[in-house]
Design an enzyme around this catalytic site. Structure first.
Site, PDB file in Angstrom:
ATOM      1  CG  ASP A 146       3.034  -3.437  -5.489  1.00 24.32           C
ATOM      2  OD1 ASP A 146       3.106  -3.926  -4.350  1.00 24.32           O
ATOM      3  OD2 ASP A 146       3.631  -2.393  -5.824  1.00 24.32           O
TER       4      ASP A 146
ATOM      5  CG  HIS B 144       8.047  -1.972  -6.376  1.00 26.85           C
ATOM      6  ND1 HIS B 144       6.675  -1.792  -6.456  1.00 26.85           N
ATOM      7  CD2 HIS B 144       8.485  -2.170  -7.639  1.00 26.85           C
ATOM      8  CE1 HIS B 144       6.301  -1.872  -7.728  1.00 26.85           C
ATOM      9  NE2 HIS B 144       7.370  -2.110  -8.470  1.00 26.85           N
TER      10      HIS B 144
ATOM     11  CG  HIS C 122       9.467   3.364  -3.749  1.00 23.23           C
ATOM     12  ND1 HIS C 122      10.252   2.244  -3.563  1.00 23.23           N
ATOM     13  CD2 HIS C 122       8.357   2.935  -4.388  1.00 23.23           C
ATOM     14  CE1 HIS C 122       9.632   1.190  -4.066  1.00 23.23           C
ATOM     15  NE2 HIS C 122       8.473   1.576  -4.568  1.00 23.23           N
TER      16      HIS C 122
ATOM     17  CG  ASP D  71       4.934  -2.085  -2.458  1.00 25.05           C
ATOM     18  OD1 ASP D  71       3.864  -1.456  -2.585  1.00 25.05           O
ATOM     19  OD2 ASP D  71       5.761  -2.228  -3.397  1.00 25.05           O
TER      20      ASP D  71
END
Ligand code: SP5
Ligand code: ZN
Length: 340
Positions: A284, A197, A161, A195
């Site tokens: 995740d 996200h 991120h 991931d």
């Protein structure tokens, strides 16, 4: 398989993060994550866990803005010097809209400029932990450049991120991007981010480059963090146009639908013909992740890695998210077991 890990991550342990509505919750991206993974790795005979080498700031400056790294380096000392009422972690309460690009001198002004949310909490050890995390990814990249078929950067804090000049989502330095950029002097690189996200930071860093292909498969930002980036129509810019791809997925996506999307992503990787592959490996996507809505099983995680391994490319695997600590060990074994 060579695995690069440093104990330095323990120095980064924010006491809480802030969820919607101002709710203070225990920091989900915690040191226990690494303990669970280490325990699993110690139970197999193929995990060769080593200390990372120190690559210095050079490879970090190739993807991050110098003033941003300076901010990370001095933020904690500056924070204490403001004599805050609750000094436990540096978090701003006002955030920059980058279309008004003025960067203020005050610490909290810069914090709001350089952070995108309330989960990239800075504490005393954040900067040294983030530097060492990047060294883990770089060491894995070097192992692969030296001829290993695969290597794992057991990175904490995670990185995907973090953009050129911002922190967010537990990330400060974009480990996978640092590794990919370092490798890009030796050949063409593809980054595949699995991931849960969107890898918004990685997207930001390579958006205008055509020598590094970036692909992210993730929960649709229309309903999930990071909300403002990660849509399918974002394809890259300038000479980088056509070299970025987002695959947003609906909530509830299970193994079969995930693997179908992965097939499309891997077709693009094949067409690009990279010399190296970097995987942003977030666990995740697992069905029982506390932050996730995607329903991939441990077996599905193994199948994902199996398909990635079938590309037969020198592959650097970089640890990203994954917050079901009970399942992290077995999910990482399922993933790495196919790529070792
Ligand atoms: C590396 C990584 O996986 N970072 C993820 C950061 C996500 N931050 C999300 C914050 C919003 C939390 N909302 C929680 C709702 C739980 N039901
Ligand atoms: Zn994630």
């Amino acid at each position: 398989m060579n695995i690069y890990y440093s104990e330095m991550h323990r120095k980064h342990e924010p006491p809480f993060e802030v969820f919607e509505g101002g709710l203070r919750v225990p920091y989900l991206e915690n040191p226990d994550r690494m303990d669970r993974i280490l325990k699993a790795l110690h139970s197999v005979d193929w995990a060769n866990i080593q200390e990372p080498k120190d690559f210095g700031l050079g490879p970090l400056l190739a993807v991050h803005d110098k003033e941003y790294l300076d901010f990370l380096a001095s933020a904690w000392t500056e924070w204490l010097a403001t004599d805050p009422k609750d000094p436990s972690t540096l978090l701003p309460a006002t955030f920059a809209l980058r279309r008004h690009p003025h960067k203020p001198k005050s610490l909290l002004g810069r914090a709001g400029y350089y952070m995108m949310d309330l989960s990239a909490c800075i504490v005393e050890g954040t900067y040294v932990a983030a530097l060492e995390s990047a060294n883990c990814a770089l060491s894995a990249a070097q192992a692969v450049a030296n001829g290993e078929q695969s290597a794992f950067g057991l990175c904490r804090p995670p990185g995907h991120h973090a953009g050129k000049d911002y922190a967010g989502g537990y990330c400060f330095i974009n480990n996978a991007s640092v590794a990919a950029s370092w490798l890009s002097s030796k050949g063409h690189v593809a980054i595949l981010d699995v991931d849960y996200h969107c890898g918004n930071g990685t997207q930001d860093i390579f958006y205008e480059r055509d020598d590094v292909l970036t692909i992210s498969i993730h929960a649709d930002p229309d309903h999930e963090y990071p909300s403002y980036i990660g849509y399918a129509d974002e394809r890259g810019m300038g000479r980088g146009f056509g070299y970025h791809h987002n695959f947003p997925l609906p909530a509830g996506t299970g193994d079969d639908a995930y693997l179908e999307t992965l097939y499309q992503a891997l077709s693009r990787v094949r067409e690009f013909k990279p010399d190296y592959l970097v995987i942003s490996a977030g666990m995740d996507i697992y069905a029982d992740d506390p932050l996730g809505t995607i329903k991939v099983t441990t077996e599905g995680i193994g199948k994902i890695a199996h398909k990635i391994a079938a590309l037969d490319l020198p592959t650097v695997i970089v640890m990203e998210g994954g917050y079901n600590n009970d399942a992290l060990g077995r999910n990482i074994l399922a993933f790495l077991g196919e790529l070792k």
